[in-house]
Write an enzyme that holds these catalytic residues in place. Structure first.
Site, PDB file in Angstrom:
ATOM      1  N   ASP A 101       0.860  -1.207  -0.041  1.00  0.00           N
ATOM      2  CA  ASP A 101      -0.165   0.110   0.158  1.00  0.00           C
ATOM      3  C   ASP A 101       1.053   1.302  -0.008  1.00  0.00           C
ATOM      4  O   ASP A 101       0.282   2.335   0.264  1.00  0.00           O
ATOM      5  CB  ASP A 101      -1.089  -0.025   1.136  1.00  0.00           C
ATOM      6  CG  ASP A 101      -0.139   0.065   2.698  1.00  0.00           C
ATOM      7  OD1 ASP A 101       1.155  -0.338   2.666  1.00  0.00           O
ATOM      8  OD2 ASP A 101      -0.799   0.229   3.658  1.00  0.00           O
ATOM      9  N   GLU A 102       2.132   1.083  -0.515  1.00  0.00           N
ATOM     10  CA  GLU A 102       3.049   2.275  -0.425  1.00  0.00           C
ATOM     11  C   GLU A 102       4.076   2.363  -1.408  1.00  0.00           C
ATOM     12  O   GLU A 102       4.502   1.417  -1.856  1.00  0.00           O
ATOM     13  CB  GLU A 102       3.667   2.165   0.950  1.00  0.00           C
ATOM     14  CG  GLU A 102       4.735   3.326   1.198  1.00  0.00           C
ATOM     15  CD  GLU A 102       5.505   2.939   2.686  1.00  0.00           C
ATOM     16  OE1 GLU A 102       6.078   3.960   3.065  1.00  0.00           O
ATOM     17  OE2 GLU A 102       5.476   1.961   3.212  1.00  0.00           O
TER      18      GLU A 102
END
Length: 400
Positions: free
Chosen positions: A99-100
């Site tokens: 998610d990054e």
């Protein structure tokens, strides 16, 4: 340099799957007392719940919380959606986790303003996936990551070049990535509480107190970071196979080979910081006829999961009346090890065990330690050296 973070990613995915969870305290993680919190909604965080916290503790802090876990497949599906959108819009991307993301936008400012471009990218991600995101634009990875955390939830910010030190100065020391609680306690005992205090102290005293980490901390407190964006290349699979010098239908021997191969590639998977979402078995018979069988699993990095699934697939696919020339195991649907060896499968036991095994293998070699179930005796069939499993479109195959 930009940093993009999907806000409360796991919670956001759960809310897409079940809108009734919107606005409620939600905890994604193990539902047993032995589980660990993977993510918590902002409603749950108000009660002190945070990621990596034991489930039992989280339940005490927020007894009204709703515990959910829909399976890692959903999370990785949405992560791939976001990844594809970003890769289509930005030439140089690093996927730091599920998610990054870090984006190198060098040179793009010669053609158009970069910040509005990132705003459009954010709108596209939100429209096509329904996921909220925060991002920051800065001169380097360090500042962009810190600024993104400050912009949450669902925010955006730009830190102009040359203002890094001034931006960091009023923040608590713990805001610096890698600065843990012990370092913070030590510096607070010395009278340092803000990042600006670290700069005023100077590199000499910091090195005296913290060694080399003190010098690194000083540079970070100045807002300096030379870290480059590592281009993202998705690894499709990892596999290993064994060709026997003699064809065999010795099932105990074949099971041991499957265990050995699964353990081997499981170790390699963890060294790459990956999880696998699919296990496959490959069987080549004495007449060179080749069959494969695969099955999707919850993403994991556990040898135990891979061995159990590979053996089950072998017994489903194997014709016991025939002899085997080659056996292989493959892991696919790889993604970043965001769960850190799956926080939901006996984390207190499994992760320390695998870490210890991997450390021994790193120091003494990959074959220094192996499971008893993967050990073959001297009378077992001689092997040819391992080689990578390359799919050569076998003559006959069964895939499910």
């Amino acid at each position: 340099m930009a940093h993009i973070d999907l806000d409360s990613f796991f919670v956001s995915v759960e809310r897409l799957l079940n809108p009734d969870l919107i606005g409620k305290p939600v905890i994604v993680g193990g539902t047993s007392n032995r589980g660990v919190v993977c993510s918590a909604s902002y409603e749950a965080r108000k009660f002190g719940v945070h990621s990596a916290m034991p489930t039992a503790q989280a339940a005490k802090l927020c007894p009204q919380a709703i515990f959910v876990w829909s399976g890692s497949g959903h999370y990785h599906h949405y992560s791939r959606m976001v990844t594809d959108i970003i890769l289509a819009k930005v030439p140089l991307v690093e996927k730091a986790s599920v998610d990054e993301f870090y984006l190198d936008l060098t040179g793009m400012d010669k053609f158009f303003p970069v910040f509005p471009y990132l705003l459009d990218l954010k709108k596209t991600i939100n429209k096509e996936t329904g996921l909220p995101i925060s991002f920051a634009l800065a001169s380097n990875k360090l500042i962009s990551k810190i600024a993104t955390n400050e912009a949450k939830p669902n925010g955006e910010i730009e830190i102009p070049a040359g203002t890094e030190q001034a931006y960091l100065a009023p923040m608590p020391i713990g805001k610096i990535p890698g600065c843990g609680s012990k370092t913070v306690e030590l510096l607070q005992a010395k009278g340092l509480r803000l990042i600006g205090d670290v700069v005023k102290t100077g590199p000499e005293k910091l090195e005296q107190w913290l060694g080399k980490w003190g010098l690194d901390l000083y540079r970070k407190s100045l807002g300096q970071d030379n870290g480059a964006v590592t281009p993202y290349h998705e690894q499709k699979s990892i596999s290993s196979e064994e060709t026997f010098s003699e064809d065999t239908n010795d099932i105990p021997f074949l099971e041991k080979e499957i265990s050995r191969l699964a353990e081997k590639i499981g170790y390699e998977l963890r060294q790459d910081g990956k999880l696998a979402g699919c296990v496959a078995i490959k069987i080549r018979y004495e007449n060179f006829e080749t069959h494969t069988r695969q099955q999707v699993i919850d993403h994991s990095a556990s040898d135990l999961v891979f061995i159990r699934k590979a053996k089950a697939l072998f017994h489903e696919a194997y014709d016991r009346s025939r002899k085997v020339r080659l056996i292989g195991v493959k892991l696919s649907q790889l993604d970043t090890d965001v769960f850190q060896m799956s926080l939901f499968d006996n984390p207190e036991q499994d992760k320390p065990l695998f870490n210890a095994i991997d450390d021994i293998k790193k120091q003494f070699g990959k074959t220094a330690l192996f499971r008893a179930g993967a050990q073959n005796t001297a009378k077992d069939k001689a092997r040819k050296p391992d080689d990578l499993w390359i799919n050569r479109n076998p003559e006959k195959s069964t895939d499910d």
